[in-house]
Design a protein around this motif. Structure first.
Motif, short mmCIF file in Angstrom:
data_model
loop_
_atom_site.label_atom_id
_atom_site.label_comp_id
_atom_site.label_asym_id
_atom_site.label_seq_id
_atom_site.Cartn_x
_atom_site.Cartn_y
_atom_site.Cartn_z
N ASN A 466 0.81 -1.22 0.00
CA ASN A 466 0.00 0.00 0.00
C ASN A 466 0.84 1.27 0.00
O ASN A 466 2.07 1.23 0.05
CB ASN A 466 -0.98 0.00 1.18
N HIS A 467 0.15 2.42 -0.06
CA HIS A 467 0.71 3.78 0.05
C HIS A 467 1.56 4.21 -1.12
O HIS A 467 2.32 5.19 -1.00
CB HIS A 467 1.52 3.93 1.34
N ASN A 468 1.46 3.55 -2.26
CA ASN A 468 2.26 3.98 -3.41
C ASN A 468 1.80 5.38 -3.85
O ASN A 468 0.60 5.65 -3.99
CB ASN A 468 2.11 2.99 -4.56
N ALA A 470 1.75 8.09 -2.25
CA ALA A 470 1.15 8.93 -1.19
C ALA A 470 2.15 9.97 -0.73
O ALA A 470 3.37 9.77 -0.78
CB ALA A 470 0.71 8.06 -0.02
N TYR A 472 3.28 12.58 2.49
CA TYR A 472 3.13 12.71 3.94
C TYR A 472 3.92 13.90 4.46
O TYR A 472 4.93 14.32 3.87
CB TYR A 472 3.61 11.44 4.64
N VAL A 478 4.43 6.04 9.18
CA VAL A 478 3.50 5.43 8.24
C VAL A 478 3.68 3.92 8.24
O VAL A 478 4.81 3.41 8.13
CB VAL A 478 3.70 5.98 6.81
N SER A 479 2.61 3.19 8.37
CA SER A 479 2.66 1.73 8.37
C SER A 479 2.43 1.21 6.95
O SER A 479 1.35 1.38 6.37
CB SER A 479 1.59 1.16 9.31
N PHE A 480 3.46 0.60 6.38
CA PHE A 480 3.36 -0.02 5.06
C PHE A 480 3.01 -1.48 5.26
O PHE A 480 3.67 -2.19 6.03
CB PHE A 480 4.68 0.11 4.30
N SER A 521 3.49 -5.95 8.13
CA SER A 521 3.63 -4.49 8.13
C SER A 521 4.94 -4.05 8.74
O SER A 521 5.54 -4.76 9.56
CB SER A 521 2.47 -3.84 8.90
N THR A 523 6.68 -0.07 10.02
CA THR A 523 6.46 1.37 10.17
C THR A 523 7.70 2.13 9.71
O THR A 523 8.82 1.80 10.09
CB THR A 523 6.13 1.73 11.62
N SER A 549 6.60 0.17 -3.46
CA SER A 549 5.72 1.31 -3.22
C SER A 549 6.60 2.49 -2.87
O SER A 549 7.41 2.41 -1.94
CB SER A 549 4.75 1.01 -2.07
N ALA A 551 6.60 6.27 -1.56
CA ALA A 551 5.83 7.33 -0.91
C ALA A 551 6.73 8.54 -0.73
O ALA A 551 7.97 8.42 -0.68
CB ALA A 551 5.29 6.85 0.43
#
Length: 670
Positions: A466-468, A470, A472, A478-480, A521, A523, A549, A551
Motif C-alpha cells: 500500500n501507500h504507493n 502517497a 506525507y 506510516v505503516s506499510f 507491516s 512502520t 511502493s 511514498a
C-alpha cells in the motif's frame, strides 16, 4: 547575514546577501592454485609427506605445497636455486644453488635447510640427480677450466666428500642436465641444453666413477633433436625420452645402450615437459598456445588420457602455458602436477591433474527445455568411455530444485553396454530443476558427471503493497503493509526500506511470516521520500515476486519575521509592521540535508490581488537555518508577504518532495 532590497512597482531585487547561523555544508585440469614465485626452475614430488617442491631461481627460494597446491612453507636464502632432486628415502631434497657454488639439503619433514655442501670457487651447479648411491650434479666450472662438467657428492658418507673432475673428462659445452630413476640406480643420463643440436650421454655409475657407455644421439639424417626442453629416464633404465624444439610434433625415445632412436610419442606439437612414473607411465606436456598434457601407459604410444590447458591469449593473469620441465608424477600415480604460467612468464600456478591412470569419462544429460508442474518427463543421456560397460553398471541420479536445493537422490539408472541411459521423473516443484547424472568410475575409467536443466513454470502469487505515490508530512510514522495471496509452503515476506539519497542505503527491516490475513507491516518514519519493497522468494509451486511502493515526504519549513515595531491585523490576517527605515530580518528553519538551499519568495498586494515580486535561493547552515535581511529603501502603503520553500531538484537535492512554508505578512509605515 544575507541582505536583499525592495523596489517600487511590482518587482523586488535580491542582492548582497550574507549567511547567518552556520556555514552551508569482484576435460580441463581438475584444479589450479596460484603460486608465490617469479620464475620456475625445477619441481619434485615427495610422496611420503605429500609435498611438491618448486624452485624459484629469480627469488632464490623453494616453495613447498601440499597436493592441492596450497603453500605450506617457503624456504629462502637459496641464491639462484635451480635443479632439485629427492633422496631415495624421501628424507631430503637437494637443491643446486647456482649463485652460491653449493648444494643445499632440505629436510622434507621440517621443511628447513639442514646442510650446505660447498663446491668450490667458481663452481655453478645446476641439475642434481641421485644414482649409484651418490648425488651427481652438472655444473659450470671456472672460465679458465673445462666449462661444463659432472661432479658428485657422497651424501651417504659422514664426510660428504665432494668430487670434481680435474682432467676434463666428460666435459660439456655448459652444465649438462642430468636424469636418473630409482628403478635403474646405476644409470645416469646427461643432455646438453642451450644449443641447437642436443648432445646426449649415458653413464654407468655403479663404481662411483662415471663411465660413459653411450654418446649421441645416433639418429638418421634430419631427425636430430634440437633445443632441449626436458628429458627423463624410464624405470628400467633402458630408454631415454626427450622433448625439444625439434621435432616439432613429438617426443623422441632413445635406447640408453647406444642412444639410437627407437620410437616417438606423437603429440602434434613440440614437447616442453617429460615425466615418467615409477611404473613406466609417461606424461608429456606440449605448448605453446593450446597446451595439453598427454598420459601414456607403459610401453604404449597411444595416449590413454589428454588434459587441455586452453589458451587465453595475451592475458596478464591466466596461467595456461605449460612451463618447461613443468610436469611431475605423484609416486602413487594418483595425480600429475603441472606447473603453468602466463605468456609473460611472471604469473604461475600449480595444476593438479587427477586420475591420470584412467581413461577419461564424459557424461552428457539431455532433459526437456520445459515441462509442466506435476507432469512426468523423460531424461536421456550417455556415459561415454573406452570399452563396453558390464551388465548392471549404474549411475547416480540427483534432482535439485527449490524444494531440495542441496539435491535429492533419485533411483539409480542402469547403463546400457554403450553407456546410454534413460529415466523418467515427475518434478515435485517448479522453477529451475536440474538433473545430474554421476558415474563413480572404475579401475580403468575416471569418475565424471553431467547435468541438464528443465524449466518448470510456476504461477506468480498475489503480492501487493500500500501507500504507493502517497504524500506525507515530514516525520510522520506510516505503516506499510504487504499482502500475500495463496502460496504452497512459503509464507515469508521480506520488507526493505530505501530512503532517497546515497547516504542511506536500502535496508531489510523485516522478514517474517505473514499473519492469518496474509499481511506483514513495517512502520517507516517519513523524513525522506522512500521506496518500500516487498519480496516473496517463491516456493515449490509459486514463482518469486517483488513489488514496490514509493511514498513521498515533505520537509519541515517555517519562517519567522523580526525587528518589527508591532503586530496587528489587517482584516483577519496578522501583519508585522515596520518603519520604512527598518530592514526586516527573515529567519528560515528547514530540515537539513548537505548542500540544501531554500527558496525565498516575495509577493506584493495591489488592487485586490497578490503579485509575484521575485524569488531567490539561499543556502542553509549546518543547523538548518538561514537569515536574510531585506534592505531598503522601503516604500510605504503596500502589503507584502514572504515564504520559504523547498523545491525538489532546484533546492540542491531530490530526497524530499516540494514543500511550501506558510506566508508571513508585513507592512511598511512612516
Amino acid at each position: 547575514m544575507r541582505r536583499t532590497a525592495t523596489a517600487t512597482a511590482l518587482a523586488v531585487l535580491f542582492s548582497s546577501v550574507v549567511l547567518v547561523g552556520g556555514a552551508a555544508n569482484p576435460a580441463a585440469a581438475d584444479s589450479s592454485a596460484p603460486l608465490p614465485i617469479k620464475s620456475s626452475g625445477d619441481m619434485v614430488v615427495d610422496g611420503v609427506h605429500q609435498r611438491i617442491f618448486l624452485s624459484d631461481p629469480t627469488s632464490g627460494k623453494i616453495v613447498a605445497t601440499d597436493y592441492s597446491g596450497k603453500v605450506v612453507r617457503t624456504i629462502g636464502s637459496l641464491p639462484g636455486v635451480l635443479g632439485l632432486e629427492l633422496s631415495t628415502d624421501s628424507h631430503t631434497v637437494y637443491a643446486a644453488l647456482s649463485k652460491a657454488g653449493a648444494i643445499a639439503a632440505i629436510d622434507t619433514a621440517t621443511l628447513t635447510e639442514t646442510k650446505r655442501y660447498a663446491l668450490g670457487k667458481g663452481v655453478e651447479p645446476r641439475y642434481p640427480a641421485m644414482a649409484g648411491g651418490k648425488l651427481w650434479f652438472g655444473f659450470n666450472g671456472p672460465e679458465d677450466a673445462y666449462r661444463g662438467q659432472i661432479g658428485s657428492i657422497d651424501v651417504s658418507s659422514p664426510d660428504a666428500e665432494v668430487t670434481l673432475p680435474s682432467d676434463g673428462a666428460n666435459s660439456w659445452y655448459s652444465a649438462p642436465r642430468l636424469a636418473s630413476d630409482p628403478g635403474a640406480p646405476d644409470v645416469l643420463a646427461a643432455a646438453q641444453e642451450g644449443i641447437s643440436s642436443v648432445a646426449l650421454a649415458v653413464y654407468d655409475v655403479s663404481s662411483g666413477v662415471p663411465r660413459k657407455v653411450a654418446s649421441g644421439p645416433d639418429v638418421p639424417l634430419g631427425e636430430s633433436p634440437a633445443f632441449l626442453k626436458d628429458f627423463d629416464v624410464t624405470p628400467d633404465g633402458k630408454k631415454l625420452i626427450l622433448g625439444g624444439g625439434s621435432p616439432q610434433d613429438a617426443a623422441q625415445v632413445f635406447s640408453t645402450a647406444d642412444l639410437s632412436l627407437v620410437g616417438a610419442y606423437h603429440t602434434g606439437s613440440w614437447v616442453d615437459a617429460v615425466a615418467v612414473a615409477p611404473d613406466g607411465m609417461v606424461a608429456l606436456g606440449s605448448s605453446p598456445y593450446a597446451s595439453k598434457v598427454f598420459v601414456y601407459p607403459s610401453g604404449a604410444t597411444s595416449a590413454l588420457r589428454t588434459y587441455d590447458l586452453p589458451y587465453s591469449g595475451g592475458s596478464t593473469t591466466a596461467t595456461n602455458d605449460l612451463s618447461e620441465t613443468g610436469l611431475a608424477w605423484a609416486p602413487d600415480r594418483s595425480r600429475v602436477f603441472a606447473l603453468t604460467t602466463n605468456v609473460y612468464g611472471n604469473v604461475y600456478a600449480l595444476r593438479v591433474l587427477t586420475d591420470p591412470t584412467k581413461s577419461a569419462t564424459k557424461v552428457t544429460v539431455n532433459a526437456p527445455a520445459k515441462s509442466a508442474l506435476g507432469k512426468k518427463l523423460t531424461v536421456t543421456g550417455k556415459v561415454a568411455a573406452k570399452g563396453a560397460f558390464p551388465a548392471g553398471t549404474r549411475a547416480t541420479v540427483t534432482r535439485t530444485d527449490v524444494e531440495s536445493p542441496k539435491g535429492r537422490t533419485l533411483s539409480p539408472v542402469t547403463l546400457k553396454p554403450d553407456g546410454s541411459l534413460s529415466f523418467t521423473d515427475t518434478p515435485a516443484a517448479g522453477g529451475p530443476v536440474t538433473y545430474k547424472v554421476s558415474y563413480a568410475g572404475d579401475a580403468s575409467r575416471s569418475a565424471a558427471s553431467g547435468s541438464d536443466k528443465v524449466d518448470v513454470p510456476r504461477p506468480a502469487p498475489t503480492l501487493t503493497l500500500n501507500h504507493n505515490k502517497a504524500l506525507y508530512a515530514y516525520g510522520k510514522d506510516v505503516s506499510f503493509t504487504a499482502h500475500l495471496g495463496k502460496t504452497y509452503k512459503n509464507r515469508t515476506v521480506e520488507l526493505y526500506v530505501d530512503p532517497f539519497g546515497s547516504d542511506k542505503p536500502k535496508k531489510r527491516v523485516k522478514s517474517a511470516k505473514v499473519n492469518s490475513k496474509g499481511d506483514l507491516s513495517a512502520t517507516v518514519d517519513m523524513t525522506r521520500d522512500t521506496t518500500v519493497t516487498a519480496v516473496f522468494a517463491g516456493d515449490g509451486k509459486y514463482a518469486p515476486k517483488t513489488v514496490t511502493s514509493t511514498a513521498y515526504a515533505q520537509v519541515k519549513v517555517s519562517t519567522t519575521l523580526s525587528k518589527q515595531y508591532r503586530t496587528a491585523k489587517i482584516g483577519s490576517t496578522s501583519y508585522a509592521y515596520y518603519h520604512k527605515k527598518t530592514n526586516p530580518l527573515f529567519t528560515t528553519t528547514m530540515s537539513y540535508y548537505p548542500g540544501r538551499r531554500h527558496q525565498l519568495s516575495l509577493e506584493l498586494y495591489y488592487q485586490g490581488k497578490w503579485y509575484d515580486a521575485g524569488s531567490q535561493y539561499f543556502g542553509l547552515g549546518g543547523n538548518g537555518k538561514s537569515a536574510v535581511t531585506l534592505t531598503g529603501p522601503h516604500d510605504t502603503g503596500y502589503r507584502m508577504r514572504v515564504r520559504a520553500s523547498y523545491v525538489n531538484g532546484t533546492s540542491g537535492d531530490t530526497v524530499n518532495s516540494t514543500t511550501h512554508g506558510a506566508w508571513k505578512y508585513f507592512y511598511f509605515t512612516n
